[in-house]
Design an enzyme around this catalytic site. Sequence first.
Site, PDB file in Angstrom:
ATOM      1  CD  GLN A   1      58.708 -54.789  66.015  1.00  0.00           C
ATOM      2  OE1 GLN A   1      58.540 -53.414  65.957  1.00  0.00           O
ATOM      3  NE2 GLN A   1      58.763 -55.294  65.261  1.00  0.00           N
TER       4      GLN A   1
ATOM      5  NE  ARG B   1      54.844 -53.237  66.712  1.00  0.00           N
ATOM      6  CZ  ARG B   1      55.486 -52.309  66.757  1.00  0.00           C
ATOM      7  NH1 ARG B   1      56.506 -51.650  66.336  1.00  0.00           N
ATOM      8  NH2 ARG B   1      55.191 -51.656  68.105  1.00  0.00           N
TER       9      ARG B   1
ATOM     10  CG  HIS C   1      59.976 -52.518  70.883  1.00  0.00           C
ATOM     11  ND1 HIS C   1      58.678 -51.965  71.025  1.00  0.00           N
ATOM     12  CD2 HIS C   1      60.246 -51.856  69.738  1.00  0.00           C
ATOM     13  CE1 HIS C   1      58.117 -51.284  69.897  1.00  0.00           C
ATOM     14  NE2 HIS C   1      59.137 -50.967  69.195  1.00  0.00           N
TER      15      HIS C   1
ATOM     16  NE  ARG D   1      58.478 -45.934  70.670  1.00  0.00           N
ATOM     17  CZ  ARG D   1      58.654 -46.245  69.552  1.00  0.00           C
ATOM     18  NH1 ARG D   1      59.451 -45.615  68.681  1.00  0.00           N
ATOM     19  NH2 ARG D   1      58.487 -47.456  68.905  1.00  0.00           N
TER      20      ARG D   1
ATOM     21  CG  ASP E   1      66.882 -52.528  66.161  1.00  0.00           C
ATOM     22  OD1 ASP E   1      66.461 -51.625  65.088  1.00  0.00           O
ATOM     23  OD2 ASP E   1      66.609 -52.436  67.277  1.00  0.00           O
TER      24      ASP E   1
ATOM     25  CB  CYS F   1      61.797 -54.070  64.743  1.00  0.00           C
ATOM     26  SG  CYS F   1      63.322 -53.291  64.977  1.00  0.00           S
TER      27      CYS F   1
HETATM   28  N1   CP Z   1      59.522 -50.926  65.152  1.00  0.00           N
HETATM   29  C1   CP Z   1      59.181 -49.865  65.686  1.00  0.00           C
HETATM   30  O1   CP Z   1      59.031 -49.532  67.059  1.00  0.00           O
HETATM   31  O2   CP Z   1      59.022 -48.656  64.986  1.00  0.00           O
HETATM   32  P1   CP Z   1      58.509 -47.050  65.228  1.00  0.00           P
HETATM   33  O3   CP Z   1      59.751 -46.585  65.854  1.00  0.00           O
HETATM   34  O4   CP Z   1      58.527 -46.261  63.965  1.00  0.00           O
HETATM   35  O5   CP Z   1      57.471 -47.121  65.975  1.00  0.00           O
END
Ligand code: CP
Length: 308
Positions: free
Chosen positions: A136, A295, A133, A106, A227, A267
């Site tokens: 997701q 997830r 992402h 990430r 989001d 998300c």
């Molecule tokens: N939706 C998501 O990626 O959550 P986090 O930022 O907690 O990983």
Amino acid sequence: MIKPIKLAQKDFLSSLDMSTEECTHIIDLAKNIKNNSLNLEYENKVLGLIFDKSSTRTRVSFQVAMSRLGGTTIDLNPTTSQIGRGEPIKDTARVLSRYCDLIAIRTFNHSDLEEYAKWSTKPVINALTDLEHPCQALADFLTIKEVFQDFRNVVLTFIGDGNNVAHSLILCGALLGVEVRIACPKGFLPNPFIIKKAREIYKSDDLLKIIHDPQTAVKGANVLYTDVWSSMGEENQKENKDKEFNGFTIDTDLLSKANKDAIVLHCLPAYRNKEITDEVIESKNSRIFDQAENRLHVQQALLSCLIQ
Ligand code: CP
């Protein structure tokens, strides 16, 4: 019986790294794993986790997924490894490839992720970048499939910023033939490259719509998705964005304009009563916590298709 297939691409940096068949396979595999009709074992496999940004769902779902597969994860926290010191990505990637079987990253710039993938001999997974992402989106479409059984006639309306989450939904939606509508203020459009790629996959302009009026965008929709308006790293834009996105909150009034059986996704993490009301998150239409659970199942399916 369904068994993991090896993906054609080494890395999973984008929804574009899957074919329609591979995307469908990962979702169906995840469904089987969730229903306990499939057990997979990858003893001794190690997933390295590099998170330059905070995470709850992505980090924990990868950790638990790897544990359920019989493997382990190593948390390569940039502040306690040499990554934070600025060791070149090409050096870090080559070294980690000698220890780990996969690496999930990430980070901010998508080009940094691509640099890791270029130098790593082991699969690199996008755990979120500024552009996409994709993990997701797989969990999102698993959640949609659980509710509607298949993707035929499903209309997904994303209400909010044309951001990384929107980009992966657009691309994954294109692969699966789902009509995707993006309802965003004029200055917050999705990336034109993503729109172009999606339209090439759809082979039609009709199934991807950019609409600036949320009330119009939700008419006939089966899935409403939102989001946060200001993503991680955009804290200084929060005040301006809160003003720009006025009218883009998913509340009971907006939800009532969608299909009667419409579900609501987010998300997470959410800013309650900004992009979505507390009432809608807690409503019977909300599948937000199933989505978060998914997830985990999707990460297991994805890992099993990438492990070499
Ligand atoms: N939706 C998501 O990626 O959550 P986090 O930022 O907690 O990983």
